[in-house]
Write an enzyme that holds these catalytic residues in place. Structure first.
Site, PDB file in Angstrom:
ATOM      1  N   ARG A 124       6.589   0.949 -13.143  1.00  0.00           N
ATOM      2  CA  ARG A 124       7.683   1.679 -13.761  1.00  0.00           C
ATOM      3  C   ARG A 124       8.007   1.072 -15.117  1.00  0.00           C
ATOM      4  NH1 ARG A 124      12.132   2.448  -9.595  1.00  0.00           N
ATOM      5  NH2 ARG A 124      11.515   0.278  -9.427  1.00  0.00           N
ATOM      6  N   ASP A 145      14.092   0.777   9.394  1.00  0.00           N
ATOM      7  CA  ASP A 145      12.743   0.340   9.030  1.00  0.00           C
ATOM      8  C   ASP A 145      11.876   0.197  10.288  1.00  0.00           C
ATOM      9  OD1 ASP A 145      10.747  -1.046   7.118  1.00  0.00           O
ATOM     10  OD2 ASP A 145      11.051  -2.523   8.705  1.00  0.00           O
ATOM     11  N   VAL A 205       2.718  -1.303   9.251  1.00  0.00           N
ATOM     12  CA  VAL A 205       3.356  -1.823  10.464  1.00  0.00           C
ATOM     13  C   VAL A 205       2.917  -3.265  10.703  1.00  0.00           C
ATOM     14  CG1 VAL A 205       3.707  -1.510  12.947  1.00  0.00           C
ATOM     15  CG2 VAL A 205       3.314   0.487  11.491  1.00  0.00           C
ATOM     16  N   THR A 219       5.854  -6.863  -5.200  1.00  0.00           N
ATOM     17  CA  THR A 219       5.517  -7.908  -4.244  1.00  0.00           C
ATOM     18  C   THR A 219       4.116  -7.692  -3.665  1.00  0.00           C
ATOM     19  OG1 THR A 219       7.852  -8.062  -3.659  1.00  0.00           O
ATOM     20  CG2 THR A 219       6.281  -9.044  -2.126  1.00  0.00           C
ATOM     21  N   VAL A 220       3.883  -6.516  -3.110  1.00  0.00           N
ATOM     22  CA  VAL A 220       2.615  -6.271  -2.422  1.00  0.00           C
ATOM     23  C   VAL A 220       1.466  -6.107  -3.420  1.00  0.00           C
ATOM     24  CG1 VAL A 220       1.394  -4.816  -0.780  1.00  0.00           C
ATOM     25  CG2 VAL A 220       3.840  -5.227  -0.467  1.00  0.00           C
ATOM     26  N   ILE A 265      -0.688  -8.433  10.924  1.00  0.00           N
ATOM     27  CA  ILE A 265      -1.263  -8.258  12.268  1.00  0.00           C
ATOM     28  C   ILE A 265      -2.068  -6.957  12.266  1.00  0.00           C
ATOM     29  CG2 ILE A 265      -0.767  -8.014  14.723  1.00  0.00           C
ATOM     30  CD1 ILE A 265       2.045  -9.112  14.181  1.00  0.00           C
ATOM     31  N   LYS A 314       8.402   2.354  11.532  1.00  0.00           N
ATOM     32  CA  LYS A 314       7.172   1.744  12.062  1.00  0.00           C
ATOM     33  C   LYS A 314       6.890   2.236  13.476  1.00  0.00           C
ATOM     34  CE  LYS A 314       7.861  -2.328   9.163  1.00  0.00           C
ATOM     35  NZ  LYS A 314       8.645  -3.597   9.080  1.00  0.00           N
ATOM     36  N   GLY A 334       2.924  -6.063   9.091  1.00  0.00           N
ATOM     37  CA  GLY A 334       2.303  -6.894   8.055  1.00  0.00           C
ATOM     38  C   GLY A 334       0.849  -7.207   8.315  1.00  0.00           C
ATOM     39  N   GLU A 364      17.026  -7.548   1.804  1.00  0.00           N
ATOM     40  CA  GLU A 364      17.187  -6.794   0.560  1.00  0.00           C
ATOM     41  C   GLU A 364      18.662  -6.761   0.158  1.00  0.00           C
ATOM     42  OE1 GLU A 364      14.618  -4.568  -0.830  1.00  0.00           O
ATOM     43  OE2 GLU A 364      13.182  -5.548   0.506  1.00  0.00           O
TER      44      GLU A 364
HETATM   45  N1  LIG Z   1       7.356  -6.501   0.486  1.00  0.00           N
HETATM   46  C1  LIG Z   1       6.840  -6.532   1.717  1.00  0.00           C
HETATM   47  O1  LIG Z   1       6.818  -7.584   2.358  1.00  0.00           O
HETATM   48  C2  LIG Z   1       6.293  -5.282   2.330  1.00  0.00           C
HETATM   49  C3  LIG Z   1       5.707  -5.357   3.604  1.00  0.00           C
HETATM   50  C4  LIG Z   1       5.154  -4.215   4.184  1.00  0.00           C
HETATM   51  C5  LIG Z   1       5.216  -3.027   3.489  1.00  0.00           C
HETATM   52  N2  LIG Z   1       5.815  -2.953   2.275  1.00  0.00           N
HETATM   53  C6  LIG Z   1       5.843  -1.657   1.600  1.00  0.00           C
HETATM   54  O2  LIG Z   1       5.032  -1.769   0.427  1.00  0.00           O
HETATM   55  C7  LIG Z   1       5.547  -0.906  -0.583  1.00  0.00           C
HETATM   56  C8  LIG Z   1       5.800  -1.735  -1.837  1.00  0.00           C
HETATM   57  O3  LIG Z   1       6.731  -2.760  -1.532  1.00  0.00           O
HETATM   58  P1  LIG Z   1       7.030  -3.966  -2.541  1.00  0.00           P
HETATM   59  O4  LIG Z   1       7.836  -4.943  -1.769  1.00  0.00           O
HETATM   60  O5  LIG Z   1       5.774  -4.444  -3.189  1.00  0.00           O
HETATM   61  O6  LIG Z   1       7.977  -3.240  -3.621  1.00  0.00           O
HETATM   62  P2  LIG Z   1       8.398  -3.763  -5.057  1.00  0.00           P
HETATM   63  O7  LIG Z   1       8.237  -5.240  -5.150  1.00  0.00           O
HETATM   64  O8  LIG Z   1       9.717  -3.173  -5.339  1.00  0.00           O
HETATM   65  O9  LIG Z   1       7.331  -3.105  -6.052  1.00  0.00           O
HETATM   66  C9  LIG Z   1       7.273  -1.724  -6.273  1.00  0.00           C
HETATM   67  C10 LIG Z   1       6.312  -1.487  -7.429  1.00  0.00           C
HETATM   68  O10 LIG Z   1       6.186  -0.083  -7.643  1.00  0.00           O
HETATM   69  C11 LIG Z   1       6.449   0.194  -9.011  1.00  0.00           C
HETATM   70  N3  LIG Z   1       7.127   1.476  -9.143  1.00  0.00           N
HETATM   71  C12 LIG Z   1       8.292   1.856  -8.546  1.00  0.00           C
HETATM   72  N4  LIG Z   1       8.612   3.080  -8.957  1.00  0.00           N
HETATM   73  C13 LIG Z   1       7.671   3.479  -9.844  1.00  0.00           C
HETATM   74  C14 LIG Z   1       7.464   4.623 -10.633  1.00  0.00           C
HETATM   75  N5  LIG Z   1       8.342   5.626 -10.631  1.00  0.00           N
HETATM   76  N6  LIG Z   1       6.355   4.691 -11.395  1.00  0.00           N
HETATM   77  C15 LIG Z   1       5.490   3.681 -11.452  1.00  0.00           C
HETATM   78  N7  LIG Z   1       5.632   2.547 -10.725  1.00  0.00           N
HETATM   79  C16 LIG Z   1       6.712   2.457  -9.944  1.00  0.00           C
HETATM   80  C17 LIG Z   1       7.340  -0.926  -9.481  1.00  0.00           C
HETATM   81  O11 LIG Z   1       7.254  -1.040 -10.888  1.00  0.00           O
HETATM   82  P3  LIG Z   1       8.076  -2.183 -11.671  1.00  0.00           P
HETATM   83  O12 LIG Z   1       7.397  -3.467 -11.252  1.00  0.00           O
HETATM   84  O13 LIG Z   1       7.870  -1.868 -13.089  1.00  0.00           O
HETATM   85  O14 LIG Z   1       9.478  -2.065 -11.167  1.00  0.00           O
HETATM   86  C18 LIG Z   1       6.764  -2.097  -8.744  1.00  0.00           C
HETATM   87  O15 LIG Z   1       5.666  -2.641  -9.426  1.00  0.00           O
HETATM   88  C19 LIG Z   1       6.791  -0.262   0.011  1.00  0.00           C
HETATM   89  O16 LIG Z   1       6.428   0.964   0.569  1.00  0.00           O
HETATM   90  C20 LIG Z   1       7.183  -1.221   1.115  1.00  0.00           C
HETATM   91  O17 LIG Z   1       7.886  -0.575   2.178  1.00  0.00           O
HETATM   92  C21 LIG Z   1       6.338  -4.064   1.694  1.00  0.00           C
END
Ligand SMILES: NC(=O)c1ccc[n+]([C@@H]2O[C@H](COP(=O)([O-])OP(=O)(O)OC[C@H]3O[C@@H](n4cnc5c(N)ncnc54)[C@H](OP(=O)(O)O)[C@@H]3O)[C@@H](O)[C@H]2O)c1
Ligand SMILES: NC(=O)c1ccc[n+]([C@@H]2O[C@H](COP(=O)([O-])OP(=O)(O)OC[C@H]3O[C@@H](n4cnc5c(N)ncnc54)[C@H](OP(=O)(O)O)[C@@H]3O)[C@@H](O)[C@H]2O)c1
Lengths: 455, 455
Positions: free
Chosen positions: B48, B204, B135, B16-17, B139, B208, B137, B193
């Protein structure tokens, strides 16, 4: 710089803001030194009248007669211009920048009038100009726009930028009291200046809007090219009418950009804001700014917009950034290592420049500034008047959304409140001009704008 | 660095990010290059599962099999850790910092668990760790705390830090619907989730809060040493009771510091917030943070707390700061020229460290964490029950402020809602423990905290 040398700061001006900076630098001396990695020392202070009684006593050995002396002193790398005005402040600012110094300023009037020259001088001589305190007091909105939201373009920025006006409007609304009464109270309590015109006329907010518009769009818009209207003609009746319609009245600054046409508009005027808009409930001396970015969506910032402490907080944050810059050894001629940007362009970080390539941006003409309007007229209470007024509006393609007629104090007159559907500024101006010349219309009509933002 | 070399960025994680960062760096490529004074290039991406279908296609030549390869690649000075988790992410982060790189992270869980080690490693090896996206997003609250409000000490910080919980609570309130129903809807719509426990349990938000508490007070507080309660047991009836009393219910994170005793407390729990508090009207997926500084007073920040675009906005602002740091030639061993600070201390700027000398700060014991409480019990509807409960509360010096008794679904039971005057956590815990053992009390009582902040 050796690790145990403190960093010298010069204060030009030791009034409300200057004394606040002194006070808080003193109070948090050890903590700030730890945070910044170097102790800070106020090395020189300039005032107009050294004999004047002050809440904070002026240490005599720091006194300099002429602020220009501070601006050019080789051992003072950070100069805070806290005098106000656009004459001496202008000369002091340019002199310090020409010496490659970092100038910290709270002076929105100066920036609005001479911003282009100030930033060009900084660029040319490797100086830096920081101005967090110039807009919205202690709210770190400058840093948010230029650093925190650097990924964004800004289709819409609006908010309350003048605490005096917001205080007066809030009191009028809460106490159902007329403008003049609240104004004189506000003066007595120190919430309004002896000469209130800069605040209540919308000009102070316009100066701040100019600073924000430049940061967001790289364009200097002088107040003469904005729509600027003050709060002087708003009455308790307008608050009642607004409430009936579901609105509050706030003096707003509104900066919009249409990225299709690349047109910017900057407006400051009293606005009807729907009750569900969070900014409608920001009262008293608080400021509030809603920033819509194309990436982040809408973020909102609220805090005290002025006052000794809030403003000192912002000045000190600029001093901290100045110290970080000095400690990185990058003060003088920061840009010498990189290709210079064209004057209208901007580079981010705290290099004292704006943030957006603005080459193609222009000001929107009145025809393309549009919205809904609230129009209050005092009219003769006789048959055909409403029809006549409505037909004039129709001729200008201004379509009426609602009509509210209430008795006036004069039994021969009535108060007529009209709201319109979407219309443009040009059409409204022409309509207003024609209406105000009608014999059945008494005095100048009052025009307020209805602001329903998509946030 | 030569002036026409673009700056290489590695993305570890393209979910996502990661895809959001890619998208917006692409879309604003020219503008960002102008703002930052250098073009940015995504030079490598690790995922991954390279075969996975994504909204943004993964350019095959950028693919690296192992994120550690990106962390150590000598030509990639900026590494974005956007994988999540606290294992591989931990190793990648440390490896990049040991190489003196700048790590940009959105990973609050990692920071909360390993922050002390991460910042020590950055300090030791001249690397930097930026975490604006961790923390609230989009902001820019991290920047506000550590830079914009650097002049301040922070007696009180509170707000909504988890958009999922705020969405669920808002829907429960607006639609008078039970938790389980809204939760499953939220999952179906992607607002929660599949495993919701981290969000709804308050963890969570606790991660933060740990980040904010460290920034403000220089102290790492693990969630196990906070008060953390989730939203799972809040019912539609609680919203009705709260409304009757003039409150809304929000999951708040609350960080307070008493500067006399130098004690900090960190809490995350559902709270009754009076309707006049602006944060009470922050609904849906929005986050809001109220920061009280001793100089600036209270400032308030509102915006989207998560989501692809808002989070990307924050990541890109960190990338911009990283670029500014690289361009100042100060990346590697930033601190080598200044006296090193003790590990618990902090230095401001973006040197990857906290902001306050925290040597003497400790966690407040439960006896000194206090406030008013809302207590809902299901009790046998028989004489003497209220008297019994009241006497137990009195024994613990918990004084009752109001009582509301309503019929329960079971005709033999009644729902009893008590609010208290100021009491401390220890006394409330003991009271609760004793009450829950009474035969006349059915099931576990629900405790909510009433938060009337002085702002
Ligand atoms: N989503 C939000 O709104 C948001 C907001 C603030 C902070 N965050 C933080 O941002 C971070 C990422 O969140 P996200 O929502 O983007 O997660 P996500 O959509 O699950 O994406 C995670 C990414 O990391 C890759 N990955 C996971 N394990 C791996 C490994 N062992 N080796 C290589 N790549 C690996 C995944 O690969 P694949 O694509 O191949 O599975 C995927 O591309 C987290 O720490 C989350 O807490 C997220
Ligand atoms: N007050 C606020 O809340 C606030 C908030 C945001 C921004 N600002 C801006 O901050 C700036 C300062 O405001 P302020 O309220 O602190 O003003 P102030 O109280 O009137 O203080 C002005 C100071 O400048 C000195 N000064 C004026 N003319 C001078 C001269 N010719 N030579 C040397 N010193 C001179 C005055 O000296 P004497 O003391 O001897 O008269 C005084 O110390 C203005 O640009 C204002 O717009 C103020």
């Amino acid at each position: 710089m050796s690790k145990d040398t403190s960093i010298n700061i010069g204060l030009c001006g030791f009034g409300t803001v200057g004394q606040g900076v002194w006070k808080h630098l003193e109070q948090n001396r050890a903590e700030l030194a730890a945070r910044l990695g170097a102790p800070l020392r106020i090395a020189a202070i300039a005032v107009r009248d050294p004999q004047r009684k002050r809440a904070v006593k002026l240490p005599p050995k720091l006194l300099r007669e002429d602020p220009l002396e501070i601006a050019t002193a080789p051992d003072i790398p950070i100069v805070c211009e806290l005098m106000g005005g656009t004459d001496l402040a202008h000369r002091v600012t340019l002199a310090a920048l020409r010496a490659g110094k970092i100038v910290v300023s709270a002076n929105k009037a100066l920036i609005c009038e001479h911003g282009a020259e100030i930033f060009a001088t900084a660029r040319k001589h490797g100086g830096h100009f920081f101005f967090e305190a110039s807009v919205a007091g202690g709210i770190p909105i400058i840093k948010a726009l230029r650093e925190g939201l650097v990924a964004n373009r800004f289709p819409q920025i609006y908010g309350i930028l003048n605490g005096t006006c917001n205080y007066i409007l809030t009191q009028m609304e809460e106490r159902d009291a007329p403008y003049a009464e609240i104004l004189s109270e506000a003066k007595a309590m120190g919430y309004a200046e002896a000469d209130e015109s800069l605040d209540v006329g919308g000009w102070d907010a316009a100066h701040k809007a100019a600073v924000l518009a430049w940061l967001a769009h790289g364009l200097w818009v002088p107040p003469s090219r904005m729509i600027v209207e003050g709060i002087e003609r708003v009455t308790p009746a307008d608050f009642k009418n607004a409430a009936t319609l579901g609105y509050s009245i706030k003096l707003l600054a509104i900066i919009t950009r249409d990225f299709a046409s690349n047109e910017v508009s900057v407006k400051v005027h009293p606005a009807l804001l729907p009750d569900h808009d969070v900014i409608a409930s920001v009262n008293g001396v608080y400021n509030a700014i809603s920033v819509t970015g194309d990436v982040v969506g809408t973020t909102l910032y609220i805090g005290k917009g002025a006052g000794q402490d809030a403003t000192a907080s912002a000045v000190i944050s600029d001093i901290a950034d100045a110290v970080a810059l000095l400690r990185s050894g990058k003060c003088v001629h920061l840009n010498s290592e990189v290709a210079p940007l064209p004057a209208e362009q901007a580079s981010a970080g705290k290099s004292g420049e704006g943030s957006v390539a603005a080459s193609a941006v222009t000001l929107a003409p009145l025809e393309r500034i549009h919205g809904r309007y609230y129009l209050r007229l005092t009219v003769r209470d006789e048959p055909g008047v409403l029809a006549h007024i409505a037909s004039i509006m129709a001729q200008h393609a201004v379509s009426i959304a609602s009509v509210l007629q209430t008795p006036s104090e004069d039994p021969e007159m009535a108060s007529l409140v009209l709201t319109t559907h979407d219309a443009n500024e040009r059409a409204m101006r022409d309509t207003l001009h024609e209406l105000s010349r009608l014999k059945v219309v008494n005095g100048a009509p009052l025009l307020l704008r209805i602001c329903e933002f998509n946030t």
